[in-house]
Design a protein around this motif. Sequence first.
Motif, mmCIF file in Angstrom:
data_model
loop_
_atom_site.group_PDB
_atom_site.id
_atom_site.type_symbol
_atom_site.label_atom_id
_atom_site.label_comp_id
_atom_site.label_asym_id
_atom_site.label_seq_id
_atom_site.Cartn_x
_atom_site.Cartn_y
_atom_site.Cartn_z
ATOM 1 N N PHE A 45 -6.131 -8.476 7.644
ATOM 2 C CA PHE A 45 -6.610 -8.758 6.295
ATOM 3 C C PHE A 45 -5.806 -7.967 5.273
ATOM 4 N N GLN A 46 -5.667 -8.537 4.071
ATOM 5 C CA GLN A 46 -5.223 -7.755 2.922
ATOM 6 C C GLN A 46 -6.492 -7.171 2.336
ATOM 7 N N VAL A 47 -6.503 -5.867 2.112
ATOM 8 C CA VAL A 47 -7.703 -5.189 1.634
ATOM 9 C C VAL A 47 -7.413 -4.459 0.333
ATOM 10 N N ALA A 48 -8.465 -4.015 -0.332
ATOM 11 C CA ALA A 48 -8.312 -3.253 -1.562
ATOM 12 C C ALA A 48 -7.545 -1.970 -1.267
ATOM 13 N N PRO A 49 -6.609 -1.587 -2.113
ATOM 14 C CA PRO A 49 -5.808 -0.391 -1.848
ATOM 15 C C PRO A 49 -6.623 0.893 -1.739
ATOM 16 N N SER A 50 -7.783 0.935 -2.348
ATOM 17 C CA SER A 50 -8.612 2.138 -2.294
ATOM 18 C C SER A 50 -9.614 2.123 -1.140
ATOM 19 N N VAL A 71 -10.051 -0.060 13.539
ATOM 20 C CA VAL A 71 -9.347 -0.543 12.347
ATOM 21 C C VAL A 71 -8.096 0.304 12.157
ATOM 22 N N ARG A 72 -6.958 -0.359 11.979
ATOM 23 C CA ARG A 72 -5.712 0.330 11.648
ATOM 24 C C ARG A 72 -5.279 -0.157 10.275
ATOM 25 N N THR A 73 -4.844 0.757 9.432
ATOM 26 C CA THR A 73 -4.426 0.379 8.086
ATOM 27 C C THR A 73 -2.998 0.821 7.824
ATOM 28 N N MET A 74 -2.348 0.122 6.902
ATOM 29 C CA MET A 74 -1.005 0.507 6.490
ATOM 30 C C MET A 74 -0.786 0.073 5.043
ATOM 31 N N ASN A 75 -0.063 0.885 4.302
ATOM 32 C CA ASN A 75 0.290 0.558 2.933
ATOM 33 C C ASN A 75 1.642 -0.143 2.938
ATOM 34 N N CYS A 76 1.696 -1.337 2.356
ATOM 35 C CA CYS A 76 2.922 -2.120 2.311
ATOM 36 C C CYS A 76 3.498 -2.022 0.907
ATOM 37 N N LEU A 77 4.760 -1.646 0.820
ATOM 38 C CA LEU A 77 5.416 -1.511 -0.471
ATOM 39 C C LEU A 77 5.888 -2.869 -0.975
ATOM 40 N N GLY A 84 17.489 -14.051 -12.333
ATOM 41 C CA GLY A 84 18.638 -13.947 -13.233
ATOM 42 C C GLY A 84 19.044 -12.493 -13.374
ATOM 43 N N ARG A 85 19.085 -12.015 -14.591
ATOM 44 C CA ARG A 85 19.468 -10.620 -14.802
ATOM 45 C C ARG A 85 18.265 -9.701 -14.923
ATOM 46 N N HIS A 86 17.055 -10.237 -14.830
ATOM 47 C CA HIS A 86 15.843 -9.443 -14.970
ATOM 48 C C HIS A 86 15.370 -8.958 -13.595
ATOM 49 N N LEU A 87 14.992 -7.709 -13.540
ATOM 50 C CA LEU A 87 14.536 -7.115 -12.295
ATOM 51 C C LEU A 87 13.033 -6.899 -12.384
ATOM 52 N N GLY A 88 12.313 -7.354 -11.371
ATOM 53 C CA GLY A 88 10.866 -7.177 -11.331
ATOM 54 C C GLY A 88 10.458 -6.587 -9.999
ATOM 55 N N ARG A 89 9.193 -6.331 -9.857
ATOM 56 C CA ARG A 89 8.701 -5.744 -8.614
ATOM 57 C C ARG A 89 7.372 -6.377 -8.253
ATOM 58 N N ARG A 90 7.240 -6.758 -6.981
ATOM 59 C CA ARG A 90 5.954 -7.245 -6.478
ATOM 60 C C ARG A 90 5.026 -6.050 -6.295
ATOM 61 N N PRO A 91 3.716 -6.289 -6.363
ATOM 62 C CA PRO A 91 2.787 -5.160 -6.259
ATOM 63 C C PRO A 91 2.705 -4.603 -4.833
ATOM 64 N N ASN A 92 2.381 -3.318 -4.723
ATOM 65 C CA ASN A 92 2.088 -2.708 -3.431
ATOM 66 C C ASN A 92 0.720 -3.208 -2.980
ATOM 67 N N TRP A 93 0.504 -3.269 -1.662
ATOM 68 C CA TRP A 93 -0.774 -3.734 -1.143
ATOM 69 C C TRP A 93 -1.094 -3.045 0.167
ATOM 70 N N LYS A 94 -2.326 -3.179 0.613
ATOM 71 C CA LYS A 94 -2.775 -2.513 1.833
ATOM 72 C C LYS A 94 -3.185 -3.566 2.857
ATOM 73 N N LYS A 95 -2.755 -3.345 4.104
ATOM 74 C CA LYS A 95 -3.040 -4.269 5.196
ATOM 75 C C LYS A 95 -3.915 -3.564 6.218
ATOM 76 N N ALA A 96 -4.890 -4.288 6.784
ATOM 77 C CA ALA A 96 -5.763 -3.743 7.821
ATOM 78 C C ALA A 96 -5.714 -4.648 9.043
ATOM 79 N N VAL A 97 -5.448 -4.062 10.210
ATOM 80 C CA VAL A 97 -5.494 -4.777 11.483
ATOM 81 C C VAL A 97 -6.815 -4.396 12.140
ATOM 82 N N VAL A 98 -7.714 -5.376 12.260
ATOM 83 C CA VAL A 98 -9.062 -5.143 12.775
ATOM 84 C C VAL A 98 -9.128 -5.631 14.212
ATOM 85 N N THR A 99 -9.476 -4.746 15.140
ATOM 86 C CA THR A 99 -9.652 -5.111 16.538
ATOM 87 C C THR A 99 -11.133 -5.322 16.792
#
Length: 112
Positions: A45-50, A71-77, A84-99
Amino acid sequence: MSRSPREILIRPVITEETSRLQFNPGRIRTRHQETAAEANQQVVFQVAPSANKIEIRRAVEEMFEVKVEKVRTMNCLGKEKRVGRHLGRRPNWKKAVVTLAEGETLHAAEGV
């Protein structure tokens, strides 16, 4: 103050790798080398970062009425992307692997 499960669990992560974790009956070759029995019981699952592991466990158990083993969690950058010439960034998010506990099944797209 307790958050609702819908605030903690944002969406299931459905990719080739996560589908293999859930459905493949054979041995899966991943970084952690799970056995086939454990691999068939994992949902991502993608979960709330907090959110912490305890909140994620309670949210999955309450929302899907299953027993969670770990539950195992990891922060994904987020990646840098160019348009074009504009540089942007996708948001950071948190992933949880639930067994899930043995004998429990869950299809990730059911309740979210």
